[in-house]
Design a protein around this motif. Structure first.
Motif, short mmCIF file in Angstrom:
data_model
loop_
_atom_site.label_atom_id
_atom_site.label_comp_id
_atom_site.label_asym_id
_atom_site.label_seq_id
_atom_site.Cartn_x
_atom_site.Cartn_y
_atom_site.Cartn_z
N GLY A 176 0.80 -1.22 0.00
CA GLY A 176 0.00 0.00 0.00
C GLY A 176 0.83 1.27 0.00
N GLY A 177 2.11 1.16 0.35
CA GLY A 177 2.98 2.32 0.28
C GLY A 177 3.58 2.76 1.60
N ALA A 178 3.49 1.95 2.64
CA ALA A 178 4.09 2.32 3.92
C ALA A 178 5.60 2.47 3.78
CB ALA A 178 3.77 1.28 4.99
N ASP A 179 6.14 3.54 4.36
CA ASP A 179 7.58 3.79 4.33
C ASP A 179 8.30 3.21 5.54
OD1 ASP A 179 7.75 5.57 1.91
OD2 ASP A 179 6.36 6.76 3.12
N VAL A 180 7.60 3.16 6.66
CA VAL A 180 8.13 2.60 7.91
C VAL A 180 7.00 1.80 8.54
CG1 VAL A 180 9.13 3.10 10.18
CG2 VAL A 180 9.63 4.62 8.24
N ILE A 181 7.33 0.67 9.16
CA ILE A 181 6.31 -0.12 9.85
C ILE A 181 6.69 -0.24 11.32
CG2 ILE A 181 5.26 -2.41 10.07
CD1 ILE A 181 5.48 -2.68 7.06
N GLU A 182 5.72 0.09 12.17
CA GLU A 182 5.85 -0.14 13.60
C GLU A 182 5.16 -1.46 13.94
OE1 GLU A 182 4.28 3.02 15.92
OE2 GLU A 182 5.55 4.55 15.03
N LEU A 183 5.88 -2.33 14.61
CA LEU A 183 5.33 -3.60 15.08
C LEU A 183 5.06 -3.49 16.57
CD1 LEU A 183 7.80 -6.15 13.42
CD2 LEU A 183 5.50 -5.61 12.68
N GLY A 184 3.79 -3.58 16.94
CA GLY A 184 3.44 -3.53 18.34
C GLY A 184 3.67 -4.87 19.00
N MET A 185 4.46 -4.90 20.06
CA MET A 185 4.68 -6.13 20.82
C MET A 185 3.51 -6.32 21.78
SD MET A 185 8.75 -5.93 21.77
CE MET A 185 8.76 -7.62 22.37
N PRO A 186 2.78 -7.42 21.68
CA PRO A 186 1.61 -7.59 22.54
C PRO A 186 1.99 -7.63 24.02
CG PRO A 186 2.15 -9.65 21.40
CD PRO A 186 3.00 -8.58 20.80
N ALA A 236 -12.01 -5.88 12.03
CA ALA A 236 -13.23 -6.14 11.26
C ALA A 236 -13.09 -7.31 10.30
CB ALA A 236 -13.63 -4.89 10.48
N HIS A 237 -11.88 -7.54 9.75
CA HIS A 237 -11.71 -8.52 8.68
C HIS A 237 -10.89 -9.74 9.08
CE1 HIS A 237 -13.46 -5.95 5.53
NE2 HIS A 237 -12.91 -4.94 6.19
N GLY A 238 -10.20 -9.69 10.21
CA GLY A 238 -9.44 -10.85 10.66
C GLY A 238 -8.41 -11.31 9.65
N VAL A 239 -8.37 -12.59 9.38
CA VAL A 239 -7.36 -13.14 8.47
C VAL A 239 -7.56 -12.65 7.04
CG1 VAL A 239 -6.93 -15.17 9.88
CG2 VAL A 239 -8.70 -15.25 8.10
N ASP A 240 -8.72 -12.08 6.74
CA ASP A 240 -8.96 -11.52 5.40
C ASP A 240 -8.59 -10.05 5.31
OD1 ASP A 240 -10.04 -13.96 4.42
OD2 ASP A 240 -11.96 -13.51 5.39
N ALA A 241 -7.86 -9.54 6.29
CA ALA A 241 -7.56 -8.11 6.36
C ALA A 241 -6.57 -7.60 5.32
CB ALA A 241 -7.03 -7.77 7.75
N PRO A 242 -5.65 -8.41 4.75
CA PRO A 242 -4.63 -7.82 3.89
C PRO A 242 -5.18 -6.96 2.74
CG PRO A 242 -3.92 -10.00 4.50
CD PRO A 242 -5.31 -9.83 5.05
N GLY A 243 -6.21 -7.41 2.06
CA GLY A 243 -6.77 -6.61 0.96
C GLY A 243 -7.30 -5.27 1.42
N PRO A 244 -8.20 -5.23 2.41
CA PRO A 244 -8.68 -3.95 2.90
C PRO A 244 -7.59 -3.07 3.50
CG PRO A 244 -10.17 -5.71 3.56
CD PRO A 244 -8.97 -6.37 2.94
N VAL A 245 -6.61 -3.67 4.16
CA VAL A 245 -5.51 -2.89 4.71
C VAL A 245 -4.73 -2.22 3.59
CG1 VAL A 245 -3.24 -3.09 5.83
CG2 VAL A 245 -5.26 -4.12 6.88
N ARG A 246 -4.40 -2.98 2.56
CA ARG A 246 -3.66 -2.38 1.44
C ARG A 246 -4.45 -1.23 0.81
NH1 ARG A 246 -1.01 -5.26 -3.96
NH2 ARG A 246 -0.66 -3.29 -5.08
N ALA A 247 -5.74 -1.43 0.59
CA ALA A 247 -6.56 -0.39 -0.04
C ALA A 247 -6.58 0.87 0.82
CB ALA A 247 -7.97 -0.90 -0.28
N TYR A 248 -6.69 0.71 2.12
CA TYR A 248 -6.71 1.86 3.02
C TYR A 248 -5.37 2.59 3.02
CZ TYR A 248 -6.61 4.47 7.41
OH TYR A 248 -6.46 5.46 8.35
N ILE A 249 -4.28 1.85 3.13
CA ILE A 249 -2.96 2.48 3.15
C ILE A 249 -2.70 3.22 1.83
CG2 ILE A 249 -0.47 2.03 3.30
CD1 ILE A 249 -2.04 1.78 5.96
N GLU A 250 -3.18 2.67 0.73
CA GLU A 250 -3.02 3.36 -0.56
C GLU A 250 -3.66 4.74 -0.55
OE1 GLU A 250 -4.60 0.51 -3.29
OE2 GLU A 250 -2.64 -0.41 -3.70
#
Length: 262
Positions: free
Chosen positions: A38-48, A237-251
């Motif tokens: 989607g175009g992220a330049d930096v990713i923050e990984l939250g440690m649970p 909202a999308h669980g394991v199906d989140a990658p598509g919606p996440v990419r669209a939003y980040i775009e």
């Protein structure tokens, strides 16, 4: 750390946050790949963590989902290692709390970060005055200690915040928990100008940014735009199906920021 320098070299950077292991560890790699696509330049990984005190309901719930799925610190570093192999140039910043970072000692944690290709660490509950708890170990391994500044960081305390900081300064634009508020644009502009007068590090702004319009407004005054809770809501909202919606939003966010650059 050179990856972080590169990320800010060509105008405002889009910094995105997700919680590792939400909705489960096996789903996180595809979500991270979607952020990159989607175009992220930096990713923050939250440690649970069991008590994410600085986070609002969305990220608190993500922590609960992740821990319920059995996510461990070992999973976090394994996922980071796999990401680094797939995406050698995108910076990764671990964000979390002192307990999981320090329970095996700062040197162990710094070694694990370096081995996994982590570029920076944000530890929410270690104040600058207690830098010795983690900072020296990270810097010895070339891992940036990304510091937080807030609307209540006054001129007397700012030097302590900046001392030993690396990567970028994360400006928390509201005094409160994540995801619930959006600060006034004018106050953010003034705060960023004050920080940039005091440091050569890039200044990125987070807390409450959800829309492309908000992202563009921040990109006009800051070096980076940080988006977290809104992405976490999509995953919820999308669980394991989140990658598509996440990419669209980040775009949509990336497009808005790119227009500001041009």
């Amino acid at each position: 750390m050179t990856r972080l320098v590169s990320a800010f070299a060509h105008g405002p950077a889009l910094i995105t946050f997700v919680t590792v292991g939400d909705p489960c560890p096996a789903a996180t790699p595809a979500i991270l790949d979607a952020l990159v696509a989607g175009g992220a330049d930096v990713i923050e990984l939250g440690m649970p963590f069991t008590d994410p005190m600085a986070d609002g309901p969305a990220i608190q719930a993500a922590n609960i989902r992740s821990l319920a799925a059995g996510t461990t610190t070992a999973d976090t570093f394994a996922i980071a290692t796999g990401f680094r192999e797939r995406h050698p140039h995108i910076p990764l910043v671990l964000m979390g709390y002192a307990n999981p970072m320090l329970r095996r000692g700062p040197e162990w944690f710094a070694d694990a970060c370096a081995d996994a290709g982590i570029d920076g660490v944000i530890c929410v509950d270690i104040p600058p005055e207690e830098d010795d708890a983690l900072g020296p170990a990270l810097r010895a391994k070339g891992v940036a200690q990304v510091r937080l500044a807030t609307p209540t960081t006054d001129a007397a305390r700012l030097p302590a915040v900046l001392d030993g900081a690396g990567g970028f300064i994360y400006y928390v634009s509201v005094a409160g928990i994540t995801g619930l508020q959006q600060a006034a644009e004018g106050s953010i502009e003034d705060a960023v100008a004050r920080l940039k007068a005091a440091t050569d590090l890039p200044v990125a702004v987070g807390f409450g940014i959800r829309t492309p319009e908000q992202a563009a407004a921040i990109a006009r005054v800051a070096d980076g735009v940080i988006v977290g809770s809104a992405t976490v809501d999509i995953i919820a909202a999308h669980g394991v199906d989140a990658p598509g919606p996440v990419r669209a939003y980040i775009e949509t966010l990336k497009s808005a920021i790119t227009k500001v650059k041009s």
